[in-house]
Scaffold this active site. Structure first.
Site, mmCIF file in Angstrom:
data_model
loop_
_atom_site.group_PDB
_atom_site.id
_atom_site.type_symbol
_atom_site.label_atom_id
_atom_site.label_comp_id
_atom_site.label_asym_id
_atom_site.label_seq_id
_atom_site.Cartn_x
_atom_site.Cartn_y
_atom_site.Cartn_z
ATOM 1 N N ARG A 51 -3.846 -8.307 8.773
ATOM 2 C CA ARG A 51 -4.797 -8.005 7.684
ATOM 3 C C ARG A 51 -5.448 -9.295 7.215
ATOM 4 O O ARG A 51 -5.039 -10.388 7.597
ATOM 5 C CB ARG A 51 -4.157 -7.232 6.521
ATOM 6 C CG ARG A 51 -2.771 -7.551 6.095
ATOM 7 C CD ARG A 51 -2.518 -8.912 5.557
ATOM 8 N NE ARG A 51 -3.228 -9.266 4.353
ATOM 9 C CZ ARG A 51 -3.258 -10.489 3.837
ATOM 10 N NH1 ARG A 51 -2.621 -11.489 4.453
ATOM 11 N NH2 ARG A 51 -3.904 -10.771 2.733
ATOM 12 N N ALA A 53 -9.704 -10.480 6.259
ATOM 13 C CA ALA A 53 -10.944 -10.368 7.040
ATOM 14 C C ALA A 53 -11.025 -11.346 8.225
ATOM 15 O O ALA A 53 -11.304 -10.912 9.350
ATOM 16 C CB ALA A 53 -12.151 -10.512 6.113
ATOM 17 N N ARG A 94 -11.467 -0.675 10.828
ATOM 18 C CA ARG A 94 -11.603 -1.022 9.398
ATOM 19 C C ARG A 94 -13.091 -1.159 9.130
ATOM 20 O O ARG A 94 -13.628 -2.261 9.173
ATOM 21 C CB ARG A 94 -10.881 -2.339 9.064
ATOM 22 C CG ARG A 94 -9.378 -2.366 9.259
ATOM 23 C CD ARG A 94 -8.593 -1.691 8.142
ATOM 24 N NE ARG A 94 -8.817 -2.223 6.819
ATOM 25 C CZ ARG A 94 -8.119 -3.224 6.256
ATOM 26 N NH1 ARG A 94 -7.163 -3.821 6.910
ATOM 27 N NH2 ARG A 94 -8.383 -3.616 5.030
ATOM 28 N N GLN A 199 0.614 -9.050 -2.638
ATOM 29 C CA GLN A 199 0.362 -10.042 -1.580
ATOM 30 C C GLN A 199 0.835 -11.436 -1.998
ATOM 31 O O GLN A 199 1.150 -12.264 -1.147
ATOM 32 C CB GLN A 199 -1.143 -10.110 -1.248
ATOM 33 C CG GLN A 199 -1.709 -8.850 -0.632
ATOM 34 C CD GLN A 199 -2.313 -7.923 -1.682
ATOM 35 O OE1 GLN A 199 -1.915 -7.948 -2.854
ATOM 36 N NE2 GLN A 199 -3.258 -7.103 -1.278
ATOM 37 N N ASP A 240 -13.682 -12.245 -1.381
ATOM 38 C CA ASP A 240 -14.052 -11.238 -0.389
ATOM 39 C C ASP A 240 -15.554 -11.223 -0.134
ATOM 40 O O ASP A 240 -16.002 -10.977 0.970
ATOM 41 C CB ASP A 240 -13.573 -9.861 -0.832
ATOM 42 C CG ASP A 240 -12.079 -9.731 -0.653
ATOM 43 O OD1 ASP A 240 -11.343 -10.099 -1.572
ATOM 44 O OD2 ASP A 240 -11.651 -9.313 0.441
ATOM 45 N N ASN A 250 -13.287 -10.513 -5.600
ATOM 46 C CA ASN A 250 -11.997 -10.878 -5.009
ATOM 47 C C ASN A 250 -10.958 -9.885 -5.521
ATOM 48 O O ASN A 250 -11.259 -8.978 -6.311
ATOM 49 C CB ASN A 250 -11.635 -12.330 -5.375
ATOM 50 C CG ASN A 250 -10.449 -12.854 -4.590
ATOM 51 O OD1 ASN A 250 -10.355 -12.645 -3.375
ATOM 52 N ND2 ASN A 250 -9.516 -13.511 -5.261
#
Lengths: 363, 363
Positions: A51, A53, A94, A199, A240, A250
């Site tokens: 996982r 990006a 995805r 996370q 992100d 984010n």
């Protein structure tokens, strides 16, 4: 990155297999997942064995090379059809991750020069490797620039995992922290747990423990407390998506930490490659926020006393939850954005200048 | 409070038994714990079958009455010794909770009028019941005053559990919400999960579900997001201790929510009885902050798929945690403090006037 004192990447390819750190099992178990064909690779992306990006981009790139390498026929048109089908299978895993599509297009464009199938296979593998190495180099440069901001004996707060595990190596937010540590700076990292998917406590803490960087996990609720106590010198997070006015999307909670850092006069930095800037997005208000399953709030995964990794309910049966996965931090709370080309002020004119001059990706 | 459509208190006494909602098992299982003697009651306080300062106060009061009632001898001096020993056993269960000591002293002072053991037993029980009823009445009045602030169709955020379960009934922060709901106002409550002990998702959500008050659990990280989106009209929290300048010590994360409410121009209220003001404490900087076990961050309790309530690890074996249990919110972020005597501005002069004029407790 170091894992049990050995050097690892999040993902790599050898012969026709792709190997990746199985992030489903972290922090409880370190295991390398071996994918033997592109369908297994697509499944690994879908099920979040890999996982983040940039890491997903590399998985897609290697996955397409894997399809090319494992093709057993002799007809170039048939080879193209086979690789195109693999492209579609990987691309649909995805659908929202931009890096994945970008990486797949890059490898595909390098592969299809119709000289020979053997040469095409070679080029596919080389392109995938080039993509992964480019990604590492971007992260390393972010680390070098960010390291200049970190002084000896500083305490740093980070949110979520923008670490090596989200990339191929180094990470974005964790790259300056790694490089500062490699440069023998004495630092301490406060790790936001980062509910609801944790996370921070499950991935960032695991990375830091493996690098032997001093750290402590804190409840997200405690970050403001430590800021007010003067215990945090510096905040660094990933991104992100970044709008052209400097607003940053984010992980949920980033906005809270930014407001609190601002209130306590603590520098708040975002670390991200220039590819994270979205030139079509004028401000944060244009960024749609994904609402994820309420189960992420109502349940949790953990290891029970018998060592089994299980799903647990932590809420009443009758109570619903709301679960926005990201938030937008307005540019006014951000001190600077650490990119591979240096540190950018979150101001429209400066962002435009950097984004215009960025290198063609990759290389 | 309503539980499965029946009216309950957190704790009550019948004959010589004390009954309490077993909060160790919530939200997964609703069970009434029966304590048959004061030693069992002391153990129930220690093991957090009952928690929350006002509820612990009532448990102590009833526990002392229980000791008096169960004394079997005929000698008044011996009776006093027996009750004094019970006082010590109950008082040492949670040494930091001021209400417990206050409640024990109140019951003891009413008990020891040496006329007859029978009369003393009677007075002990009556004093304990008076204490519990006084506590309920304070909470109800807080609810009536707070209700005036809540308009129809408002969305309210609350943090932690300052609910009926922390008191004998009604709660502090949840009392205005309950009363607004009983008055048929249409309201929606955002419930902060409240890591690390999850009192929001496990207790507040459970109370609201039982009252059929619309609500959703959110990760603590998402509160700022909903504030910025204009989805929250009003924040209301409880308090553990309030300094004479209006600084408020409460569950970790309260400070974060207060700063964010202030940044987004959202009223931020604290609900607490006047007994929460500490006349010896001039400002929040004098309030010591308890650091609790790191296990509260590193582990969690939940119900697995087989229905067993278990402890499970949610963090790497090698990572430590820091776990401050409370924080201090400076008065400047607080709109008002909702007390049984009305709403106080968090300003020294106004606080002093209210605290000076407060009634003798209880009654």
């Amino acid at each position: 990155m170091l894992v049990n004192n050995q050097n690892y990447r999040t993902i790599w390819m050898q012969d026709s297999s792709i190997y990746m750190i199985n992030q489903q099992l972290l922090p409880h178990k370190f295991e390398i997942y071996q994918s033997k064909n592109h369908l297994q690779t697509a499944e690994a992306i879908k099920s979040m064995i890999v996982r983040g990006a940039p890491a997903i981009g590399a998985a897609g790139a290697y996955g397409l090379a894997q399809a090319a390498l494992l093709y057993e026929g002799q007809d170039y048109e048939d080879f193209k059809k086979y690789v195109d089908a693999a492209y579609n299978a990987l691309n649909s895993t995805r659908p929202t991750a931009n890096d994945l599509n970008y990486a797949l297009n890059f490898v595909k464009s390098k592969t299809f020069v119709p000289d020979s199938i053997t040469n095409s296979k070679m080029r596919a593998f080389e392109a995938a490797d080039e993509y992964a190495n480019w990604s590492i180099e971007m992260c390393r440069q972010i680390g070098e620039h960010g390291n200049k901001l970190i002084k000896n004996n500083q305490n740093i707060l980070t949110h979520c995992n923008a670490g090596a595990l989200a990339c191929v190596d180094f990470g974005t937010a964790l790259s300056p922290i790694r490089i500062a540590h490699y440069n023998k700076k004495n630092i301490f990292v406060y790790v936001d747990e980062t509910r609801p998917r944790n996370q921070g406590s499950s991935l960032t803490a695991w990375e830091l423990a493996n690098e032997k960087i001093s750290h402590a996990i804190i409840a997200d609720n405690a970050a403001g407390f430590f800021m007010k106590q003067g215990k945090i010198d510096f905040v660094i997070v990933g991104a992100d998506r970044i709008a052209m006015n400097g607003d940053v999307a984010n992980k949920i909670g980033t906005y809270e930490k930014a407001v609190l850092a601002n209130e306590n006069n603590i520098p708040f930095y975002v670390a991200a490659p220039l590819s994270t800037f979205d030139s079509k997005c004028r401000s944060g208000s244009e960024i749609p926020i994904e609402e994820r399953s309420e189960d992420e709030v109502l349940f949790m995964h953990g290891k029970d006393e018998e060592g089994n990794i299980k799903k647990f309910r932590i809420s009443p049966q009758e109570s619903p939850a709301k679960n926005p996965a990201f938030d937008v931090t307005p540019a006014k709370y951000i001190t600077g954005i650490i990119t591979e080309k240096g540190i950018i002020k979150p101001i429209k004119e400066e962002i435009e200048r950097f984004v215009r001059n960025k290198n063609q990706q990759p290389l």
